[in-house]
Write a protein that holds these residues in place. Structure first.
Motif, mmCIF file in Angstrom:
data_model
loop_
_atom_site.group_PDB
_atom_site.id
_atom_site.type_symbol
_atom_site.label_atom_id
_atom_site.label_comp_id
_atom_site.label_asym_id
_atom_site.label_seq_id
_atom_site.Cartn_x
_atom_site.Cartn_y
_atom_site.Cartn_z
ATOM 1 N N THR A 126 -3.055 -9.334 17.641
ATOM 2 C CA THR A 126 -3.690 -10.646 17.415
ATOM 3 C C THR A 126 -2.718 -11.794 17.704
ATOM 4 O O THR A 126 -3.138 -12.940 17.818
ATOM 5 N N SER A 127 -1.437 -11.480 17.811
ATOM 6 C CA SER A 127 -0.472 -12.531 18.171
ATOM 7 C C SER A 127 -0.616 -12.905 19.642
ATOM 8 O O SER A 127 -0.214 -13.993 20.048
ATOM 9 N N LEU A 128 -1.146 -11.975 20.442
ATOM 10 C CA LEU A 128 -1.306 -12.215 21.881
ATOM 11 C C LEU A 128 -2.711 -12.708 22.210
ATOM 12 O O LEU A 128 -2.907 -13.624 23.003
ATOM 13 N N VAL A 129 -3.705 -12.046 21.616
ATOM 14 C CA VAL A 129 -5.112 -12.444 21.781
ATOM 15 C C VAL A 129 -5.688 -12.559 20.372
ATOM 16 O O VAL A 129 -5.949 -11.552 19.720
ATOM 17 N N PRO A 130 -5.849 -13.772 19.857
ATOM 18 C CA PRO A 130 -6.250 -13.916 18.453
ATOM 19 C C PRO A 130 -7.663 -13.416 18.184
ATOM 20 O O PRO A 130 -8.474 -13.280 19.099
ATOM 21 N N THR A 131 -7.924 -13.113 16.911
ATOM 22 C CA THR A 131 -9.219 -12.573 16.513
ATOM 23 C C THR A 131 -9.994 -13.627 15.726
ATOM 24 O O THR A 131 -9.488 -14.122 14.707
ATOM 25 N N LEU A 181 7.393 -5.567 21.678
ATOM 26 C CA LEU A 181 6.857 -4.494 22.536
ATOM 27 C C LEU A 181 5.440 -4.108 22.104
ATOM 28 O O LEU A 181 5.239 -3.608 20.995
ATOM 29 N N PRO A 182 4.447 -4.316 22.966
ATOM 30 C CA PRO A 182 3.085 -3.897 22.616
ATOM 31 C C PRO A 182 2.951 -2.373 22.645
ATOM 32 O O PRO A 182 3.403 -1.729 23.591
ATOM 33 N N VAL A 183 2.353 -1.826 21.604
ATOM 34 C CA VAL A 183 2.036 -0.380 21.558
ATOM 35 C C VAL A 183 0.548 -0.325 21.233
ATOM 36 O O VAL A 183 0.139 -0.109 20.096
ATOM 37 N N THR A 184 -0.260 -0.576 22.249
ATOM 38 C CA THR A 184 -1.664 -0.894 21.993
ATOM 39 C C THR A 184 -2.638 0.007 22.741
ATOM 40 O O THR A 184 -3.844 -0.238 22.715
ATOM 41 N N GLY A 185 -2.134 1.043 23.417
ATOM 42 C CA GLY A 185 -3.043 1.924 24.156
ATOM 43 C C GLY A 185 -3.801 1.191 25.257
ATOM 44 O O GLY A 185 -4.966 1.467 25.500
ATOM 45 N N GLY A 219 -12.303 -15.008 12.987
ATOM 46 C CA GLY A 219 -12.476 -14.468 11.638
ATOM 47 C C GLY A 219 -11.146 -14.065 11.011
ATOM 48 O O GLY A 219 -11.087 -13.729 9.829
ATOM 49 N N LYS A 220 -10.079 -14.097 11.827
ATOM 50 C CA LYS A 220 -8.738 -13.779 11.316
ATOM 51 C C LYS A 220 -7.752 -14.810 11.873
ATOM 52 O O LYS A 220 -6.678 -14.467 12.370
ATOM 53 N N ALA A 221 -8.175 -16.075 11.808
ATOM 54 C CA ALA A 221 -7.403 -17.141 12.466
ATOM 55 C C ALA A 221 -5.994 -17.246 11.901
ATOM 56 O O ALA A 221 -5.017 -17.337 12.652
ATOM 57 N N LEU A 222 -5.886 -17.231 10.576
ATOM 58 C CA LEU A 222 -4.570 -17.427 9.981
ATOM 59 C C LEU A 222 -3.675 -16.218 10.226
ATOM 60 O O LEU A 222 -2.502 -16.367 10.561
ATOM 61 N N TYR A 223 -4.248 -15.021 10.057
ATOM 62 C CA TYR A 223 -3.475 -13.799 10.315
ATOM 63 C C TYR A 223 -2.925 -13.832 11.741
ATOM 64 O O TYR A 223 -1.744 -13.586 11.979
ATOM 65 N N SER A 224 -3.802 -14.164 12.695
ATOM 66 C CA SER A 224 -3.383 -14.211 14.102
ATOM 67 C C SER A 224 -2.270 -15.234 14.303
ATOM 68 O O SER A 224 -1.289 -14.978 15.006
ATOM 69 N N ALA A 225 -2.431 -16.395 13.665
ATOM 70 C CA ALA A 225 -1.435 -17.462 13.831
ATOM 71 C C ALA A 225 -0.090 -17.049 13.246
ATOM 72 O O ALA A 225 0.970 -17.312 13.838
ATOM 73 N N THR A 226 -0.112 -16.365 12.095
ATOM 74 C CA THR A 226 1.171 -15.962 11.499
ATOM 75 C C THR A 226 1.865 -14.932 12.384
ATOM 76 O O THR A 226 3.085 -14.945 12.522
ATOM 77 N N LYS A 227 1.086 -14.044 12.997
ATOM 78 C CA LYS A 227 1.713 -13.018 13.835
ATOM 79 C C LYS A 227 2.241 -13.631 15.143
ATOM 80 O O LYS A 227 3.264 -13.184 15.676
ATOM 81 N N ALA A 228 1.541 -14.660 15.673
ATOM 82 C CA ALA A 228 2.081 -15.364 16.847
ATOM 83 C C ALA A 228 3.389 -16.052 16.465
ATOM 84 O O ALA A 228 4.358 -16.065 17.237
ATOM 85 N N VAL A 245 14.065 -7.879 17.559
ATOM 86 C CA VAL A 245 12.970 -7.400 18.414
ATOM 87 C C VAL A 245 11.703 -7.249 17.586
ATOM 88 O O VAL A 245 11.741 -7.316 16.358
ATOM 89 N N GLY A 246 10.589 -7.044 18.268
ATOM 90 C CA GLY A 246 9.326 -6.882 17.547
ATOM 91 C C GLY A 246 8.524 -5.715 18.115
ATOM 92 O O GLY A 246 8.738 -5.281 19.247
ATOM 93 N N VAL A 247 7.627 -5.204 17.290
ATOM 94 C CA VAL A 247 6.653 -4.199 17.737
ATOM 95 C C VAL A 247 5.275 -4.810 17.530
ATOM 96 O O VAL A 247 4.993 -5.394 16.479
ATOM 97 N N ILE A 248 4.428 -4.674 18.552
ATOM 98 C CA ILE A 248 3.069 -5.224 18.490
ATOM 99 C C ILE A 248 2.074 -4.064 18.441
ATOM 100 O O ILE A 248 1.702 -3.525 19.484
ATOM 101 N N PRO A 249 1.659 -3.652 17.234
ATOM 102 C CA PRO A 249 0.638 -2.588 17.176
ATOM 103 C C PRO A 249 -0.709 -3.129 17.639
ATOM 104 O O PRO A 249 -0.981 -4.339 17.565
ATOM 105 N N GLY A 250 -1.551 -2.196 18.119
ATOM 106 C CA GLY A 250 -2.916 -2.586 18.489
ATOM 107 C C GLY A 250 -3.818 -2.412 17.289
ATOM 108 O O GLY A 250 -3.834 -3.237 16.386
ATOM 109 N N TYR A 251 -4.572 -1.318 17.261
ATOM 110 C CA TYR A 251 -5.400 -1.051 16.091
ATOM 111 C C TYR A 251 -5.028 0.316 15.536
ATOM 112 O O TYR A 251 -5.219 1.329 16.197
#
Ligand code: NDP
Length: 260
Positions: free
Chosen positions: A145-150, A241-245, A152-161, A182-188
């Protein structure tokens, strides 16, 4: 290949469940001395039993990362038990899904304190200890959500960005202290965090993922071990690093499955 992680001291916030727990066990299997914190004491006790059964030492601290004094206590207990901090993982996270106008001040504070303030001050606390021992690695758990926000989860997405942005800035501010950030970007990922939504919306969630399945916490382990290792990732800093399948790599992520 030897990742050179043996005997490293790894402190993981939110290490008693989900991604943090899987990562904690993986570092222990690499020979690291692990320390985890979480709010629920029983969960930490259960993890201690699991570690002991496998012959791994574990430092557990009941702590809420949204409280600065708890973060400090977690770091100090880690140093007291394991001697220093080599790898610090800002992993604990909070979400309050709601249309943005419905969110209360209290919910806003909880999400920002857990996802952003704790990463900021947790990194500062970790850096202070790492300077003493000559360097280290800070890993931030972000989110797709830091890359493509969701919606209904505006604040969560903004904090992760914001977490991705911190990863970039802190990598520069701490470079001369020999600390990589460094960071890890999980998908779902299938965890308690997402279980209710997965139960309701599995097909919709999978439809955005090129590999045609949700991930398990075990799918994330490699990214954390890789990024933590100075042997293989010593020149990697300031990236997440995105790990999002292959999530949303294209507008039709399931194309190769559908044409079969
Ligand atoms: P889980 O709910 O499975 O586990 C969360 C862990 O963090 C638990 O150990 C929990 O223990 C601890 N925790 C939660 N809040 C706090 C707090 N305030 N202080 C200390 N510990 C806390 O979550 P996940 O493993 O799914 O999520 C971990 C991270 O990954 C989060 O940052 C999340 O945003 C991120 N993420 C998750 C995704 C997913 O699909 N699951 C996708 C993208 C990112 P306790 O409750 O006892 O405190």
């Amino acid at each position: 290949m030897n990742l050179g992680l043996g005997h490293k001291v790894v402190a993981i916030t939110g290490g008693s469940a989900g991604i943090g727990k899987a990562v904690a066990m993986a570092f222990a299997e690499e020979g690291c001395l692990v320390s985890v914190c979480g709010r629920n004491q029983e969960r930490l006790a259960a993890l201690s039993v699991e570690f002991r059964k496998n012959g791994y030492p574990l430092c557990t601290v009941t702590a809420d990362v949204s409280e600065q004094k708890d973060l400090e206590r977690f770091a100090e207990a880690t140093v007291q038990q394991h001697g220093r901090i080599d790898i610090w993982i800002n992993n604990a996270g909070a979400i309050e899904p709601a249309p943005f106008e419905m969110l209360t001040f209290e919910q806003w504070d909880k999400v920002v304190k857990t996802n952003l303030k704790a990463v900021y001050f947790g990194s500062a606390i970790a850096a202070k200890h790492m300077r003493i021992s000559g360097g280290g690695v800070i890993i931030n758990t972000s989110s797709f959500t830091s890359l493509v926000p969701t919606a209904g989860k505006a604040l969560y997405s903004a904090t992760k960005a914001a977490v991705n942005s911190l990863t970039q800035t802190l990598a520069i501010e701490l470079a001369s202290d020999k600390i990589r950030v460094v960071g890890v970007i999980p998908g779902y990922v299938h965890t308690e965090f997402t279980a209710a939504n997965i139960a309701k919306n599995r097909d919709m969630l999978v439809s955005s993922i090129g590999l045609n399945r949700l991930s398990e916490p075990s799918d994330l382990i490699g990214a954390y071990l890789f990024l933590a290792s100075d042997v293989v990732a010593g020149y990697i800093s300031g990236i997440s690093l995105p790990v999002t399948g292959a999530k949303l790599c294209t507008q039709n992520p399931l194309w190769s499955w559908q044409k079969k």
